[in-house]
Structures are given as C-alpha cells and as structure tokens.
Motif scaffolding. Sequence first.
Motif: not given
Length: 346
Positions: A264, A276, A279-280, A307, A312
């Motif tokens: 990332v 991000k 999300s991970r 998220e 987004d």
Amino acid sequence: MNADASAADFGADARPEGGGTGRLVLLTTSHRVAPGLLSWPAWQTLREADRVLCADPDHPQLPYLREAGTAVEEAALSARELVDYCVPGARTAVVLTSADGESALTDGLARLAGSGRETMPDLELLPGSYDLPGARLLDLVQVMDQIRAECPWSSIRTHQDLAKYGIEEAYELVEAIEAGDREALREELGDVLLQVVFHARIAQEDPDEPFSLDDVAGVIVEKLIHRHPHVFGDETAATPEDVKAHWLRTKAIEKQRESVTEGVPLGQPALALAGKLASRARTAGIDAVPVGDGIGYDLLALAVRAEAEGIDPETALRAAARTYRDAIRAAEGLPGLSSEDAEDAE
C-alpha cells in the motif's frame, strides 16, 4: 494515401462514355505491419501485373517482393506516362506507394481524368496491408525515440524528474472521468500513456538493468493472464465477487506478504490511503481499531466507515469539495467552474 479513396476520387467517372482500357493500381501498405505481410488480393494483383513500379528505392517491401519473384522497377513515372502505358495495350501497372503517398501522381491522374478528353485506365487504390488494433502505439514508440534522441529537454530527463508529472496526469485523468468529459478523457488517457512510454524509454538506457516498453507490456500481460484463471484457465467465476476472490487469492500467492499493509503506497493522498488500508483489513477479516484523539482520528474513522459502506472516501470528499468550491463562487457572485476552467485556474 487515403485507404478510403476510390477511382472516383481521381475523376475516373469523368472519362468519355465507353470506358477505358487497362488498369492502374496504387498499392498502399502500412509501416506498422511487418514487411512482406500483404493481403492475398495484393499478392494476386502483383503477380498478374505487367509492370510494378516503386519510386522509393528503400521501400521496406522491395526485398520481400523480389524474394517472391516479383520484378519491381525503381522508377517514378508521371500520370501521363502511366496512362499512355496502360491504355493502348490494356495493360496493368501497379505503383507501390511510399509512406508519404503519391500526391503528385494522384493529382496528375485527377487532372487527366477530369479533362473529359482522355481515355483512362481503370483506377484502383488497393490496401495491401491493414493496421491491427493498437498499431498506433508503434507510432508513439517511434515518436518517443526521436524526441528522446533529439529534444534538449527530453533527452536528459530521469525517472525522478518525471515522477511529479505522473501524479499530475493521473489527477487530471480522474478529473476528466468525474466531469464526464469524453474529449478530455481521451486526451488525459494519452497523457498518462505518454508517462508510461517515456519512463520505459528512459529505462532502456540503464547500463545495469535495462528494459523496454515490450518488457513492460510483457509483464502486465503475464500478470493479467495469471490473475484471470476464469478467462484463460479452468476455473470459473459467475459473479464479480468470484472474480475478486480469484484476484486476491492469486495476489496473495504471488506476493507472499507477511502483512496486508504491504504494497500500500504511503505517498498517496491521506483519505485514499486510509480507505485502502481499511479495505485490506476488512477483506482479511482484521478488526483493527486505532487508538488516539483529534481530528486526524475522526477523519480516519469516517474513511473506514465509508469504505465499509462501499464508498471511496477520496472520491466522496473530492465531490464534496467541488460542491464547496461552487458554493464559494456562488457566494462571491461568480458562476461555477467547468473542469477546463478549473484546470486553467490551477
């Protein structure tokens, strides 16, 4: 030469009633296709011709035509000479055109045919090869090679010099997408593509680990095939969720990462970074709650929540910021900015 041209473009329909005799063929080829790869109608016409001419002694097709047994004269005949050759004996002459076309010849043929006093041969423009999809990328590589070699500014650029432009062009692409501007989208995609080609061209010159645009394309092709076993392999995927699961599984095997945070980029905008990471973590089933107080943690919590709801956060805040900008301008008594005006203002 225009591959869509026809005999009418030369004024052949103006010849006297009764028609002409003989045949004059202008054979065009694409420099984006390997020499020698001609269509069957082209080879057939070349073999049946009484005379094949080419004004360019360095034409890339010449060695292949001669190897195939086709006699080619290196000569540049005028329109008058070609008509006089074809018509009396009902002969066929083929002119292999150069990359720049044969404007003097076609103009001359148009004048003769347009006079209404000439008996003209049948005039035909025959494409001997066609560009494949993506062929213009070869032009881009060629232009980039020349710029890198001859432009005082471009010839000394490094990857580090260009890094900021990659970021700028990516943002401008996003702006075009969000604005729904198709013309701007096409232009910005080209600008992003230029960055890829420019970096690949610089990479060719590395003395220790050179690579080219072909190498870049090869890596991504292999990656796409490997990560789409439901398209190129035996696995199946009936839904977008199945595809995403395949993708994540394959990436995990490829990367062998110890943490989901690896890979990332920390240099991206903060909201995008937060989204991000969230999300991970969510995909991996990790419930991690940061401890801290202050506006930064409040923003982080909002990004994580967005998220989780499929929003987004970076895109959402950008949309809100544009609305805020227009509200400020309205309060100032000014109209809202178009995407083009906004870019100029920056």
